[in-house]
Write a protein that holds these residues in place. Sequence first.
Motif, PDB file in Angstrom:
ATOM      1  N   GLY A   1       7.024  30.858   6.854  1.00  9.74           N
ATOM      2  CA  GLY A   1       8.329  30.482   7.370  1.00  9.74           C
ATOM      3  C   GLY A   1       8.273  29.393   8.432  1.00  9.74           C
ATOM      4  O   GLY A   1       9.225  29.206   9.179  1.00  9.74           O
ATOM      5  N   ILE A   2       7.158  28.679   8.497  1.00 12.80           N
ATOM      6  CA  ILE A   2       6.978  27.612   9.480  1.00 12.80           C
ATOM      7  C   ILE A   2       7.261  26.274   8.800  1.00 12.80           C
ATOM      8  O   ILE A   2       6.535  25.867   7.897  1.00 12.80           O
ATOM      9  CB  ILE A   2       5.543  27.637  10.053  1.00 12.80           C
ATOM     10  N   ALA A   3       8.305  25.603   9.228  1.00  7.05           N
ATOM     11  CA  ALA A   3       8.674  24.314   8.646  1.00  7.05           C
ATOM     12  C   ALA A   3       7.685  23.241   9.098  1.00  7.05           C
ATOM     13  O   ALA A   3       7.386  23.129  10.283  1.00  7.05           O
ATOM     14  CB  ALA A   3      10.085  23.936   9.059  1.00  7.05           C
ATOM     15  N   CYS A   4       7.165  22.469   8.143  1.00  8.63           N
ATOM     16  CA  CYS A   4       6.203  21.430   8.479  1.00  8.63           C
ATOM     17  C   CYS A   4       6.319  20.259   7.511  1.00  8.63           C
ATOM     18  O   CYS A   4       6.964  20.353   6.475  1.00  8.63           O
ATOM     19  CB  CYS A   4       4.784  21.980   8.499  1.00  8.63           C
ATOM     20  N   THR A   5       5.687  19.151   7.906  1.00  3.47           N
ATOM     21  CA  THR A   5       5.751  17.909   7.154  1.00  3.47           C
ATOM     22  C   THR A   5       4.353  17.335   7.018  1.00  3.47           C
ATOM     23  O   THR A   5       3.561  17.421   7.950  1.00  3.47           O
ATOM     24  CB  THR A   5       6.641  16.891   7.901  1.00  3.47           C
ATOM     25  N   LEU A   6       4.064  16.728   5.871  1.00  3.12           N
ATOM     26  CA  LEU A   6       2.800  16.008   5.694  1.00  3.12           C
ATOM     27  C   LEU A   6       2.990  14.560   6.098  1.00  3.12           C
ATOM     28  O   LEU A   6       3.998  13.942   5.756  1.00  3.12           O
ATOM     29  CB  LEU A   6       2.360  16.036   4.229  1.00  3.12           C
ATOM     30  N   LYS A   7       2.004  14.022   6.815  1.00  2.00           N
ATOM     31  CA  LYS A   7       1.996  12.606   7.157  1.00  2.00           C
ATOM     32  C   LYS A   7       0.655  12.026   6.728  1.00  2.00           C
ATOM     33  O   LYS A   7      -0.323  12.758   6.570  1.00  2.00           O
ATOM     34  CB  LYS A   7       2.198  12.400   8.657  1.00  2.00           C
ATOM     35  N   ASN A   8       0.613  10.712   6.562  1.00  2.00           N
ATOM     36  CA  ASN A   8      -0.596   9.980   6.156  1.00  2.00           C
ATOM     37  C   ASN A   8      -1.090  10.403   4.775  1.00  2.00           C
ATOM     38  O   ASN A   8      -2.257  10.192   4.450  1.00  2.00           O
ATOM     39  CB  ASN A   8      -1.739  10.145   7.155  1.00  2.00           C
ATOM     40  N   GLU A   9      -0.231  10.967   3.982  1.00  2.00           N
ATOM     41  CA  GLU A   9      -0.626  11.494   2.674  1.00  2.00           C
ATOM     42  C   GLU A   9      -1.234  10.410   1.776  1.00  2.00           C
ATOM     43  O   GLU A   9      -2.159  10.679   1.014  1.00  2.00           O
ATOM     44  CB  GLU A   9       0.594  12.128   2.002  1.00  2.00           C
ATOM     45  N   PHE A  10      -0.748   9.191   1.882  1.00  2.00           N
ATOM     46  CA  PHE A  10      -1.214   8.110   1.005  1.00  2.00           C
ATOM     47  C   PHE A  10      -1.874   6.967   1.779  1.00  2.00           C
ATOM     48  O   PHE A  10      -2.031   5.878   1.258  1.00  2.00           O
ATOM     49  CB  PHE A  10      -0.048   7.571   0.178  1.00  2.00           C
ATOM     50  N   LEU A  11      -2.298   7.238   2.993  1.00  2.00           N
ATOM     51  CA  LEU A  11      -2.860   6.195   3.845  1.00  2.00           C
ATOM     52  C   LEU A  11      -4.346   5.945   3.599  1.00  2.00           C
ATOM     53  O   LEU A  11      -4.913   5.002   4.124  1.00  2.00           O
ATOM     54  CB  LEU A  11      -2.628   6.556   5.316  1.00  2.00           C
ATOM     55  N   VAL A  12      -4.971   6.738   2.764  1.00  2.00           N
ATOM     56  CA  VAL A  12      -6.415   6.618   2.534  1.00  2.00           C
ATOM     57  C   VAL A  12      -6.809   5.225   2.041  1.00  2.00           C
ATOM     58  O   VAL A  12      -7.916   4.765   2.279  1.00  2.00           O
ATOM     59  CB  VAL A  12      -6.918   7.721   1.571  1.00  2.00           C
ATOM     60  N   GLY A  13      -5.912   4.520   1.414  1.00  2.00           N
ATOM     61  CA  GLY A  13      -6.196   3.170   0.943  1.00  2.00           C
ATOM     62  C   GLY A  13      -6.456   2.190   2.073  1.00  2.00           C
ATOM     63  O   GLY A  13      -7.042   1.129   1.865  1.00  2.00           O
ATOM     64  N   ALA A  14      -6.060   2.545   3.289  1.00  2.00           N
ATOM     65  CA  ALA A  14      -6.283   1.684   4.442  1.00  2.00           C
ATOM     66  C   ALA A  14      -7.610   1.970   5.129  1.00  2.00           C
ATOM     67  O   ALA A  14      -7.940   1.335   6.125  1.00  2.00           O
ATOM     68  CB  ALA A  14      -5.140   1.844   5.435  1.00  2.00           C
ATOM     69  N   ALA A  15      -8.383   2.906   4.610  1.00  2.00           N
ATOM     70  CA  ALA A  15      -9.692   3.220   5.196  1.00  2.00           C
ATOM     71  C   ALA A  15     -10.554   1.967   5.185  1.00  2.00           C
ATOM     72  O   ALA A  15     -10.620   1.238   4.208  1.00  2.00           O
ATOM     73  CB  ALA A  15     -10.363   4.347   4.420  1.00  2.00           C
ATOM     74  N   GLY A  16     -11.199   1.728   6.283  1.00  2.00           N
ATOM     75  CA  GLY A  16     -11.984   0.509   6.441  1.00  2.00           C
ATOM     76  C   GLY A  16     -11.266  -0.473   7.331  1.00  2.00           C
ATOM     77  O   GLY A  16     -11.853  -1.063   8.227  1.00  2.00           O
ATOM     78  N   GLU A  17      -9.979  -0.641   7.089  1.00  2.00           N
ATOM     79  CA  GLU A  17      -9.151  -1.455   7.972  1.00  2.00           C
ATOM     80  C   GLU A  17      -8.774  -0.646   9.213  1.00  2.00           C
ATOM     81  O   GLU A  17      -8.579  -1.198  10.282  1.00  2.00           O
ATOM     82  CB  GLU A  17      -7.877  -1.910   7.251  1.00  2.00           C
ATOM     83  N   LEU A  18      -8.657   0.660   9.021  1.00  2.00           N
ATOM     84  CA  LEU A  18      -8.361   1.590  10.110  1.00  2.00           C
ATOM     85  C   LEU A  18      -9.509   2.585  10.215  1.00  2.00           C
ATOM     86  O   LEU A  18     -10.198   2.848   9.226  1.00  2.00           O
ATOM     87  CB  LEU A  18      -7.059   2.346   9.823  1.00  2.00           C
ATOM     88  N   PRO A  19      -9.729   3.182  11.379  1.00  2.00           N
ATOM     89  CA  PRO A  19     -10.767   4.211  11.502  1.00  2.00           C
ATOM     90  C   PRO A  19     -10.509   5.360  10.524  1.00  2.00           C
ATOM     91  O   PRO A  19      -9.361   5.719  10.259  1.00  2.00           O
ATOM     92  CB  PRO A  19     -10.630   4.687  12.949  1.00  2.00           C
ATOM     93  N   LEU A  20     -11.577   5.941   9.990  1.00  2.00           N
ATOM     94  CA  LEU A  20     -11.451   6.985   8.963  1.00  2.00           C
ATOM     95  C   LEU A  20     -10.573   8.153   9.400  1.00  2.00           C
ATOM     96  O   LEU A  20      -9.721   8.609   8.634  1.00  2.00           O
ATOM     97  CB  LEU A  20     -12.820   7.487   8.547  1.00  2.00           C
ATOM     98  N   ASN A  21     -10.782   8.663  10.614  1.00  2.00           N
ATOM     99  CA  ASN A  21      -9.993   9.828  11.030  1.00  2.00           C
ATOM    100  C   ASN A  21      -8.519   9.486  11.275  1.00  2.00           C
ATOM    101  O   ASN A  21      -7.688  10.371  11.368  1.00  2.00           O
ATOM    102  CB  ASN A  21     -10.596  10.497  12.259  1.00  2.00           C
ATOM    103  N   GLU A  22      -8.177   8.211  11.328  1.00  2.00           N
ATOM    104  CA  GLU A  22      -6.777   7.809  11.494  1.00  2.00           C
ATOM    105  C   GLU A  22      -6.012   7.811  10.166  1.00  2.00           C
ATOM    106  O   GLU A  22      -4.787   7.750  10.164  1.00  2.00           O
ATOM    107  CB  GLU A  22      -6.689   6.419  12.119  1.00  2.00           C
ATOM    108  N   VAL A  23      -6.730   7.854   9.049  1.00  2.00           N
ATOM    109  CA  VAL A  23      -6.059   7.840   7.748  1.00  2.00           C
ATOM    110  C   VAL A  23      -6.090   9.213   7.071  1.00  2.00           C
ATOM    111  O   VAL A  23      -5.642   9.359   5.951  1.00  2.00           O
ATOM    112  CB  VAL A  23      -6.666   6.764   6.804  1.00  2.00           C
ATOM    113  N   TRP A  24      -6.635  10.207   7.757  1.00  2.00           N
ATOM    114  CA  TRP A  24      -6.654  11.560   7.197  1.00  2.00           C
ATOM    115  C   TRP A  24      -5.223  12.092   7.087  1.00  2.00           C
ATOM    116  O   TRP A  24      -4.379  11.838   7.954  1.00  2.00           O
ATOM    117  CB  TRP A  24      -7.435  12.509   8.086  1.00  2.00           C
ATOM    118  N   PRO A  25      -4.933  12.858   6.036  1.00  2.00           N
ATOM    119  CA  PRO A  25      -3.617  13.503   5.944  1.00  2.00           C
ATOM    120  C   PRO A  25      -3.445  14.498   7.092  1.00  2.00           C
ATOM    121  O   PRO A  25      -4.415  15.108   7.545  1.00  2.00           O
ATOM    122  CB  PRO A  25      -3.637  14.207   4.596  1.00  2.00           C
ATOM    123  N   GLU A  26      -2.218  14.652   7.549  1.00  2.00           N
ATOM    124  CA  GLU A  26      -1.920  15.504   8.697  1.00  2.00           C
ATOM    125  C   GLU A  26      -0.748  16.432   8.392  1.00  2.00           C
ATOM    126  O   GLU A  26       0.159  16.074   7.656  1.00  2.00           O
ATOM    127  CB  GLU A  26      -1.540  14.638   9.909  1.00  2.00           C
TER     128      GLU A  26
END
Length: 107
Positions: A24-49
């Motif tokens: 019953g905890i409302a939540c949202t996924l972010k960075n779901e499709f950001l993995v394509g930016a890996a390399g341009e951005l630090p790896l842990n910054e593109v992980w889904p959240e």
Amino acid sequence: MQLVFSAPDKMLVGHVRNLLEAEGIACTLKNEFLVGAAGELPLNEVWPEVWLENDVDYQHARAVIAALISGDADETAAPWTCAHCGEILEGQFVACWRCGHVRQDHE
């Protein structure tokens, strides 16, 4: 909104979101499709959240995640029978996979 979980494994992040929503905890996924930016951005910054929609759910969400990580999640619950279609399901499921009916003690 508050960040509650992040990992490189998109399936694990999705599983955590599903567990939280089942509680019953409302939540949202972010960075779901950001993995394509890996390399341009630090790896842990593109992980889904997983982000909580209500900050008041933070402690409850952390407890659910801690139980998952420690292996204490409610996967040992007794099997149950769907009241709608009669399907026998494992205890960790709160909804019937066949008809979608929610287990009565989780309505």
